[in-house]
Motif scaffolding. Structure first.
Motif, PDB file in Angstrom:
ATOM      1  N   UNK A  80       0.883  -1.618   0.192  1.00  0.00           N
ATOM      2  CA  UNK A  80       0.008   0.022  -0.414  1.00  0.00           C
ATOM      3  C   UNK A  80       0.600   0.708   0.301  1.00  0.00           C
ATOM      4  N   UNK A  81       0.109   2.337  -0.526  1.00  0.00           N
ATOM      5  CA  UNK A  81       1.014   3.610  -0.698  1.00  0.00           C
ATOM      6  C   UNK A  81       0.231   4.937   0.086  1.00  0.00           C
ATOM      7  N   UNK A  82       0.246   5.808   0.557  1.00  0.00           N
ATOM      8  CA  UNK A  82      -0.870   6.911   0.982  1.00  0.00           C
ATOM      9  C   UNK A  82      -0.334   7.436  -0.269  1.00  0.00           C
ATOM     10  N   UNK A  92      -1.561   8.299  -9.804  1.00  0.00           N
ATOM     11  CA  UNK A  92      -1.715   6.721  -9.227  1.00  0.00           C
ATOM     12  C   UNK A  92      -2.133   6.002  -9.961  1.00  0.00           C
ATOM     13  N   UNK A  93      -2.167   6.290 -11.447  1.00  0.00           N
ATOM     14  CA  UNK A  93      -1.811   5.621 -12.183  1.00  0.00           C
ATOM     15  C   UNK A  93      -0.406   4.443 -12.214  1.00  0.00           C
ATOM     16  N   UNK A  94       0.584   5.446 -12.074  1.00  0.00           N
ATOM     17  CA  UNK A  94       1.213   4.883 -11.642  1.00  0.00           C
ATOM     18  C   UNK A  94       1.832   3.735 -10.249  1.00  0.00           C
ATOM     19  N   UNK A  95       0.718   4.153  -9.560  1.00  0.00           N
ATOM     20  CA  UNK A  95       1.237   2.699  -8.456  1.00  0.00           C
ATOM     21  C   UNK A  95       0.173   1.560  -9.228  1.00  0.00           C
ATOM     22  N   UNK A  96      -0.757   1.711  -9.825  1.00  0.00           N
ATOM     23  CA  UNK A  96      -2.049   0.499 -10.835  1.00  0.00           C
ATOM     24  C   UNK A  96      -0.849  -0.226 -11.549  1.00  0.00           C
ATOM     25  N   UNK A  97       0.138   0.640 -12.199  1.00  0.00           N
ATOM     26  CA  UNK A  97       1.092  -0.303 -13.187  1.00  0.00           C
ATOM     27  C   UNK A  97       1.768  -0.654 -12.501  1.00  0.00           C
ATOM     28  N   UNK A  98       1.984  -0.840 -11.277  1.00  0.00           N
ATOM     29  CA  UNK A  98       2.606  -1.615 -10.547  1.00  0.00           C
ATOM     30  C   UNK A  98       1.945  -2.188  -9.316  1.00  0.00           C
ATOM     31  N   UNK A  99       1.320  -2.273  -9.349  1.00  0.00           N
ATOM     32  CA  UNK A  99       0.247  -3.455  -8.900  1.00  0.00           C
ATOM     33  C   UNK A  99       0.474  -2.522  -7.096  1.00  0.00           C
ATOM     34  N   UNK A 100       0.188  -1.553  -6.822  1.00  0.00           N
ATOM     35  CA  UNK A 100       0.188  -1.117  -5.722  1.00  0.00           C
ATOM     36  C   UNK A 100      -1.317  -0.137  -5.109  1.00  0.00           C
ATOM     37  N   UNK A 101      -1.455  -1.134  -4.455  1.00  0.00           N
ATOM     38  CA  UNK A 101      -2.608  -0.202  -3.644  1.00  0.00           C
ATOM     39  C   UNK A 101      -2.720   1.380  -3.622  1.00  0.00           C
TER      40      UNK A 101
END
Ligand SMILES: Cc1ncc(COP(=O)(O)O)c(C=O)c1O
Length: 379
Positions: A80-82, A92-101
């Protein structure tokens, strides 16, 4: 009734260096026939930025989004990343592309950056990092975030897409946190048409980022990581290198524009300006956000936005909607009520600001806003 502008006034217009200067640079490219793959102009531009930021720990990319995706991957951020919902979707897309919540928490009401208290409250055993945004170039609460990160063993990654040229206490904003991402998109104060940059603390990351942005190639026959293609090309570097020479002029012009907007708008009921920044901050004047209070302005933000269009003035509702309200993030559960972010997102409007905007045009924009509030312009 005030006469609408003959030509549209957009929220921004990219600065272009004199054509003769750019043509001269193009001659160099025609001469070398080197278009991409770490060519001489990219190397030179990297050195110029290294001098500008007084750091060797920088890496250039073809855009800020891929730079951020690669940063998260290279730093092995997971779980998870806050983060803030009050930003451009790419954060946020950059988190999703790395499978991070993404764990969305609220912002503070003055400068719209992530609220450190909310960050602290959202930490779980799965939290690995804080992804904060220097939104509009306003520095986040750097000390508070650093303190939370060190007490909880978290990385701090700054989306500094808006913050090129911002200094805090005489130090570039790039030197705070573990890593910062800058966007050089054409809409930004400083640009290379498209482009992005990472600055980081840990020198060892440079090699990893260089592999990741170039398919993972170590040499002609060895691929060490399944990388992608995110390299900056020679044309981008040429533009960036030439725009860099004008940075101070661009910031000075925007300072004048901002001062005039602030002086003209401060008396209009229902138009709220960002409070003055602390004297330790050297700001870049990248954006001109205002909040529109429906009751006091006697018109809501969207009505003002639409009415301004009739005068050929194109503002942006930047950032509306919140990221968590986009359909693609509908399945992300959000615990924080995001009270401030929701309120700001409903009221925010960013006004035109760019170096080619005449002060007389700023006067006219303010006259129109005044006219829409009072039914006449005092000026
Ligand atoms: C806050 C923020 N993050 C990330 C990005 C993505 O940068 P780029 O357009 O260079 O991919 C942008 C803007 O474009 C942005 O405004």
């Amino acid at each position: 009734m005030i006469k609408p502008f003959d030509k549209p006034i957009y929220v921004t217009k990219p600065f272009l260096p004199p054509l003769e200067e750019f043509s001269k640079g193009l001659e160099e490219i025609w001469e070398s026939r080197w278009l991409t793959n770490n060519g001489p102009i990219v190397r030179r531009f990297t050195q110029e930025l290294s001098n500008f930021f007084e750091s060797d720990n920088i890496c250039l990319f073809n855009n800020g989004t891929q730079a951020l995706q690669i940063a998260l991957q290279g730093m092995k951020i997971s779980g998870e990343v806050i983060t803030t919902p009050y930003t451009f979707v790419a954060t946020t897309h950059a988190l999703f592309w790395n499978k991070i919540r993404p764990v969305f928490v609220d912002i503070e009401p003055n400068y719209y950056t992530i609220d450190p208290e909310k960050v602290e409250a959202a930490i779980t055993p799965w939290t690995t990092a804080i992804l904060a945004v220097h939104v509009y170039g306003h520095p986040c609460k750097l000390n508070e975030l650093a303190d939370i990160a060190s007490r909880n063993n978290l990385k701090i990654i700054y989306d500094a897409a808006h913050a090129f040229g911002v200094n805090v206490g005489g130090k570039s904003i790039a030197h705070f946190g573990d890593l910062s991402m800058f966007s050089f998109h054409a809409t930004k104060l400083f640009h290379s048409m498209e482009g992005g940059m990472l600055t980081f603390k840990e020198a060892g990351l440079k090699g990893i980022f260089n592999y990741l942005k170039n398919f993972g190639f170590k040499n002609e026959v060895e691929v060490v990581i399944p990388g992608t293609n995110a390299k900056m090309n020679e044309m981008q570097a040429l533009m960036g290198s030439q725009v860099l020479k004008y940075l101070n002029d661009l910031i000075n012009k925007r300072t004048e524009i901002t001062d005039l907007y602030r002086q003209r708008l401060k008396e209009i009921p229902g138009i709220h300006l960002v409070p003055p920044l602390s004297s330790v901050i050297k700001y870049n004047y990248g954006y001109m956000p205002i909040e529109v209070d429906e009751e006091e302005f006697e018109m809501n933000r969207d009505e003002l936005y639409d009415k301004l269009k009739k005068y050929n003035i194109f503002t942006r509702r930047y950032f509306y909607p919140l990221i968590c309200d986009y359909a693609c993030y509908g399945s992300v559960s959000v615990r924080d009520p995001l009270t401030i972010a929701r309120r700001v997102s409903e009221k925010i409007l960013t006004l035109p600001i760019y170096d080619g905007l005449e002060l007389s045009d700023v006067e006219t924009i303010c006259n129109v806003i005044e006219y829409l509030r009072f039914g006449s312009s005092k000026s």
